[in-house]
Write an enzyme that holds these catalytic residues in place. Structure first.
Site, PDB file in Angstrom:
ATOM      1  N   GLU A 189       0.864  -1.180   0.000  1.00 41.74           N
ATOM      2  CA  GLU A 189       0.000   0.000   0.000  1.00 41.74           C
ATOM      3  C   GLU A 189       0.903   1.234   0.000  1.00 41.74           C
ATOM      4  O   GLU A 189       1.765   1.376   0.860  1.00 41.74           O
ATOM      5  CB  GLU A 189      -0.910  -0.023   1.244  1.00 41.74           C
ATOM      6  CG  GLU A 189      -1.854   1.160   1.277  1.00 41.74           C
ATOM      7  CD  GLU A 189      -3.190   0.837   1.945  1.00 41.74           C
ATOM      8  OE1 GLU A 189      -3.543  -0.352   2.064  1.00 41.74           O
ATOM      9  OE2 GLU A 189      -3.874   1.788   2.348  1.00 41.74           O
ATOM     10  N   GLU A 239     -10.844   4.479   8.694  1.00 41.49           N
ATOM     11  CA  GLU A 239     -10.991   4.066   7.297  1.00 41.49           C
ATOM     12  C   GLU A 239     -11.529   2.633   7.192  1.00 41.49           C
ATOM     13  O   GLU A 239     -10.927   1.762   6.575  1.00 41.49           O
ATOM     14  CB  GLU A 239      -9.662   4.235   6.549  1.00 41.49           C
ATOM     15  CG  GLU A 239      -9.223   5.697   6.519  1.00 41.49           C
ATOM     16  CD  GLU A 239      -7.968   5.978   5.710  1.00 41.49           C
ATOM     17  OE1 GLU A 239      -7.104   5.097   5.615  1.00 41.49           O
ATOM     18  OE2 GLU A 239      -7.857   7.098   5.176  1.00 41.49           O
ATOM     19  N   LYS A 253       0.112  11.100  13.370  1.00 34.31           N
ATOM     20  CA  LYS A 253       0.686  11.618  12.126  1.00 34.31           C
ATOM     21  C   LYS A 253       1.180  13.043  12.336  1.00 34.31           C
ATOM     22  O   LYS A 253       0.597  13.801  13.107  1.00 34.31           O
ATOM     23  CB  LYS A 253      -0.355  11.588  10.994  1.00 34.31           C
ATOM     24  CG  LYS A 253      -0.601  10.178  10.464  1.00 34.31           C
ATOM     25  CD  LYS A 253      -1.393  10.161   9.161  1.00 34.31           C
ATOM     26  CE  LYS A 253      -1.620   8.710   8.745  1.00 34.31           C
ATOM     27  NZ  LYS A 253      -2.269   8.568   7.424  1.00 34.31           N
ATOM     28  N   ASP A 268      -3.041  14.343   6.268  1.00 33.06           N
ATOM     29  CA  ASP A 268      -2.464  13.095   5.791  1.00 33.06           C
ATOM     30  C   ASP A 268      -1.227  13.306   4.925  1.00 33.06           C
ATOM     31  O   ASP A 268      -1.290  13.116   3.724  1.00 33.06           O
ATOM     32  CB  ASP A 268      -3.534  12.329   4.990  1.00 33.06           C
ATOM     33  CG  ASP A 268      -3.181  10.861   4.804  1.00 33.06           C
ATOM     34  OD1 ASP A 268      -2.186  10.413   5.384  1.00 33.06           O
ATOM     35  OD2 ASP A 268      -3.913  10.175   4.079  1.00 33.06           O
ATOM     36  N   GLU A 294       4.420  10.154  13.707  1.00 31.91           N
ATOM     37  CA  GLU A 294       4.452   9.313  12.512  1.00 31.91           C
ATOM     38  C   GLU A 294       4.731  10.165  11.279  1.00 31.91           C
ATOM     39  O   GLU A 294       3.981  11.085  10.965  1.00 31.91           O
ATOM     40  CB  GLU A 294       3.115   8.567  12.331  1.00 31.91           C
ATOM     41  CG  GLU A 294       3.064   7.705  11.070  1.00 31.91           C
ATOM     42  CD  GLU A 294       1.742   6.929  10.905  1.00 31.91           C
ATOM     43  OE1 GLU A 294       1.064   6.647  11.919  1.00 31.91           O
ATOM     44  OE2 GLU A 294       1.384   6.611   9.759  1.00 31.91           O
ATOM     45  N   GLU A 301       3.832   9.224  -0.892  1.00 32.73           N
ATOM     46  CA  GLU A 301       2.467   9.127  -1.407  1.00 32.73           C
ATOM     47  C   GLU A 301       1.986  10.431  -2.047  1.00 32.73           C
ATOM     48  O   GLU A 301       1.466  10.436  -3.148  1.00 32.73           O
ATOM     49  CB  GLU A 301       1.527   8.722  -0.262  1.00 32.73           C
ATOM     50  CG  GLU A 301       0.063   8.677  -0.672  1.00 32.73           C
ATOM     51  CD  GLU A 301      -0.855   8.175   0.448  1.00 32.73           C
ATOM     52  OE1 GLU A 301      -0.367   7.895   1.557  1.00 32.73           O
ATOM     53  OE2 GLU A 301      -2.065   8.065   0.191  1.00 32.73           O
ATOM     54  N   GLU A 320       6.716  21.612  -3.754  1.00 29.47           N
ATOM     55  CA  GLU A 320       5.594  22.387  -3.208  1.00 29.47           C
ATOM     56  C   GLU A 320       5.156  23.481  -4.187  1.00 29.47           C
ATOM     57  O   GLU A 320       3.955  23.725  -4.364  1.00 29.47           O
ATOM     58  CB  GLU A 320       6.000  23.017  -1.866  1.00 29.47           C
ATOM     59  CG  GLU A 320       4.873  23.807  -1.219  1.00 29.47           C
ATOM     60  CD  GLU A 320       5.243  24.395   0.135  1.00 29.47           C
ATOM     61  OE1 GLU A 320       6.446  24.483   0.452  1.00 29.47           O
ATOM     62  OE2 GLU A 320       4.311  24.767   0.879  1.00 29.47           O
ATOM     63  N   TRP A 351     -14.219  12.359   1.788  1.00 24.23           N
ATOM     64  CA  TRP A 351     -13.006  12.207   2.591  1.00 24.23           C
ATOM     65  C   TRP A 351     -12.637  13.422   3.447  1.00 24.23           C
ATOM     66  O   TRP A 351     -11.601  13.407   4.124  1.00 24.23           O
ATOM     67  CB  TRP A 351     -11.825  11.836   1.693  1.00 24.23           C
ATOM     68  CG  TRP A 351     -12.015  10.514   1.029  1.00 24.23           C
ATOM     69  CD1 TRP A 351     -12.535  10.294  -0.220  1.00 24.23           C
ATOM     70  CD2 TRP A 351     -11.721   9.216   1.575  1.00 24.23           C
ATOM     71  NE1 TRP A 351     -12.566   8.947  -0.484  1.00 24.23           N
ATOM     72  CE2 TRP A 351     -12.076   8.260   0.597  1.00 24.23           C
ATOM     73  CE3 TRP A 351     -11.189   8.769   2.788  1.00 24.23           C
ATOM     74  CZ2 TRP A 351     -11.927   6.883   0.792  1.00 24.23           C
ATOM     75  CZ3 TRP A 351     -11.030   7.406   2.987  1.00 24.23           C
ATOM     76  CH2 TRP A 351     -11.405   6.487   1.999  1.00 24.23           C
TER      77      TRP A 351
END
Ligand code: GCU
Length: 683
Positions: free
Chosen positions: A163, A290, A364, A369, A391, A397, A515, A545
């Site tokens: 993942e 989730e 996190k 996210d 985290e 990602e 960015e 979401w």
């Protein structure tokens, strides 16, 4: 080491000169007590390094009076170890640290530690010093890790997929079997240990059907084999577990954490686990997040859930790492009151103090996210009585998926330096995370890793710097992003100062470049749904979401203020709350995270929001194209095979950056109708 497989343990040859002469003088002989597998691993590593860096076949044992390297723990082995160091030094190394000293009197460079793993870390340290051409003769220091837990999380699935993996398939599993490649696994453990990693969870936090059985008899021996490999390198193995595991295979018909049978099930499971793996680290749990099962199903809270597991692991010294990534993922986009950014704090702040001592909350770095830019999670500093970890996400990602260059250490540094004001000024995240601010027993860092079966481990060769950098930073958050980049570059490419300058500068500029041509001013989420690669401004705008930008013809941004917005800004303490809440004082790079403003709003930079969007996107895409040229100046100065890998990725990045530029600029031009002051091409 030309494929990139050796990574930062390639041990490039030390060029001739004073340093090489010095190393040759001290390193011909080594003395180590080889009764312990970790010390043996250290010795093997040392010999490998000497062979490769100096062409030296190191001799073991004492050649009376000859200069030598001495490795050992305080209690066993060579008595010289305790002679070279004074008592205070010996007392101060702690469980994982080491002391290193060059003694002319005793004609040795000694590495001493309380435990074998400290010796191993010391050897990696000495090899790193030599890889960066340091002078060894003044060496006299004690080095300890700042963070107790330095974790890596794999998101590997048993079928071999990963993942959010961007470096090929898993090297742990394929087709619902454990891959039996002990060498690759050992090399992986070496890489991780050399950066200071001491815990690795080997399966995805989304624990599917098959992986639920990792804690069953069927698979425990396979898991134990991995743990055995890790152990030699000072790494404890952790598993992600399914909160509803007791219901699998029809054992029980509930996973209610307060049900005595459920508690008994987990206690028995823990006993089995520790029989197979005596130093098993513990569980990682993604619950009620989730669509994963969790205590909410039974009307229980997260403390009930985590404490139940903690009670089972406690007799064996195991930990429960409970993730705070809990939010409503079935939100109605029309509902402007619900704010996903608030969720972690709203769920966990009220539970502060209710968790057992072997529970660690994993938070996190940001409230959303792993976006290229978001504020620091307000939970840091707010949890006064609960162990926690930060985290990070090494796997890219949302930062280019290892096809774009994005050195993330500067981002992590900025987060770690952020002042929470939890105990007034001078309460940075790094002090929360290392446990010193609130006196936590367990604390540190975790990160989702970026490795896979690709020969160079990380797909993009330069993405190795993120993996290396995370480990180094978790060991010592005081290291600068530039120092880490510089170490990695020397260890990977060898010591060529011209080449190093180019690579380091490219790494250091890359986050900012990424960015610039992606989501502006902290707004985030302008990506294609699901796989998250490439631009799509409205990709998440009408989704469930909780990830919106609210752009219309007049303006853009999310109002998270106290008076007119979701009130998220109020989760911060002291000056932070005021600074974010006010449109005047909110920093530019986070403006759209906290405020909805017109396109004509003037930033601190003096530019309007719309002109900022145009400018950064044009400049960012240009800088991405420039990276190709910067890299091309390295041709012939580093190994071709390494050169080519990166050149190819950078070309792809340049093309894709243009796509980002044009989609974002066109979108906002069409929405706002405002011309670019510089009249550049917008479609
Ligand atoms: C992100 C990511 C998921 C992952 C989740 C998590 O949402 O896209 O793939 O499962 O984070 O951290 O649990």
């Amino acid at each position: 080491g030309d494929s990139g497989y050796e990574a930062w343990l390639a041990y490039p040859a030390v060029p001739s000169g004073n340093q090489r002469d010095q190393y040759l003088q001290w390193c011909k002989y080594v003395e180590a007590d080889t009764g312990n597998t970790t010390i043996r691993a250290a010795l093997t590593e040392w010999k490998r390094g000497m062979q490769s860096m100096l062409g030296l076949g190191v001799l073991e044992g004492q050649e009376s009076g000859a200069p030598r390297i001495i490795l050992g723990t305080w209690n066993e082995g060579n008595p010289l170890i305790t002679t070279v160091f004074d008592e205070e030094t010996i007392r101060s190394t702690g469980p994982e640290g080491f002391a290193i000293r060059c003694s002319r009197e005793h004609q040795c460079i000694a590495i001493g530690a309380s435990a074998p793993v400290g010796v191993l870390y010391g050897v990696f340290h000495l090899l790193r010093l030599m890889g960066t051409l340091a002078d060894l003769e003044e060496l006299d220091e004690v080095i300890r890790p700042v963070n107790g837990l330095r974790m890596i999380n794999h998101w590997d699935n048993f079928d071999g997929s990963i993942e959010r993996g961007y470096a090929g398939r898993s090297f742990l599993y394929e087709n619902n079997r454990f891959i039996d490649e002990p060498e690759r696994l050992r090399d992986y453990a070496r890489l991780m240990s050399s950066t200071g990693i001491n815990g690795i969870s080997i399966n995805n936090v989304n624990v599917h059907q098959q992986e639920t059985l990792f804690i069953s008899k069927e698979y425990l021996s396979d898991v134990a084999r991995i743990a055995d490999q890790f152990r030699d390198y000072g790494i404890r193995l952790f598993l992600s577990v399914n909160f509803a595991a007791p219901m699998h295979g029809g054992d029980l018909d509930t996973a209610d954490p307060l049900d005595p049978q459920v508690r008994q099930w987990w206690r028995a499971k823990a006993a089995e686990l520790y029989e197979a793996i005596p130093d098993f680290g513990g569980f990682i749990v993604k619950a009620d997040s989730e669509n994963r099962p969790g205590p909410f199903t039974y009307g229980r809270n997260h403390a009930d859930g985590a404490n139940m597991l903690a009670e089972a692991l406690e007799p064996f010294g195991g930990l429960v790492i409970w993730r705070c990534f809990v939010y409503n993922c079935k939100q109605d986009w029309r509902d402007r009151k619900t704010d996903r950014a608030r969720a972690a704090y709203d769920h966990f702040k009220p539970l502060d103090g209710q968790f057992k001592d072997n529970v660690i909350l994993q938070i996190k770095n940001g409230p959303m996210d792993f976006q290229v830019r978001e504020p620091v999670s307000p939970l840091f500093g707010a949890l006064e009585k609960t162990n926690h970890l930060i985290e990070f996400q090494i796997t890219q990602e949302y930062t280019g998926q290892q096809r774009h260059l994005c050195y993330l250490v500067p981002q992590w540094k900025e987060i770690l330096e952020f002042d929470t004001y939890a105990k007034g000024e001078g309460s940075p995240v790094k002090r929360v995370v290392d446990g010193s601010l609130w006196g936590n027993r367990c604390s540190g860092m975790a990160a989702v890793t970026n490795v896979g079966r690709d020969v160079n481990w990380t797909g993009h060769l330069l993405a190795q710097a993120n993996l290396y950098g995370y480990g180094r930073l978790s060991w010592d958050p005081e290291l600068s992003a530039e120092a880490i980049a510089s170490e990695w570059t020397a260890l990977t490419f060898g010591s060529n100062p011209d080449a190093a300058r180019i690579v380091i500068a490219m790494l250091m500029d890359s986050w900012n470049i990424y960015e610039s041509y992606t989501a502006p001013l902290g707004v985030g989420w302008m990506v294609n749904p699901e796989h998250h690669y490439g631009p799509n401004v409205d990709g998440y705008e009408y989704s469930q979401w909780g990830t919106y930008h609210f752009a219309d013809h007049q303006g853009i941004g999310v109002d998270r203020t106290l008076n007119t917005g979701t009130g998220y800004s109020g989760q911060y303490m002291g000056l932070n709350a005021e600074r974010y809440d006010s449109v005047e004082s909110c920093p530019d790079e986070l403006l759209l995270f906290f405020h909805h403003v017109p396109y004509t709003h003037v930033l601190h930079s003096g530019k309007t929001v719309i002109q900022h969007i145009y400018d950064t996107h044009f400049e960012g895409a240009e800088q991405a194209a420039e990276l190709v040229n910067r890299w091309s100046s390295l041709k012939g100065r580093i190994a071709d095979s390494l050169y080519d890998q990166v050149a190819e990725r950078l070309k792809g990045q340049a093309v894709h950056a243009k796509e980002w530029r044009d989609q974002i600029n066109t979108y906002f031009y069409r929405k706002s109708g405002i011309e670019d002051m510089q009249q550049r091409t917008i479609y």
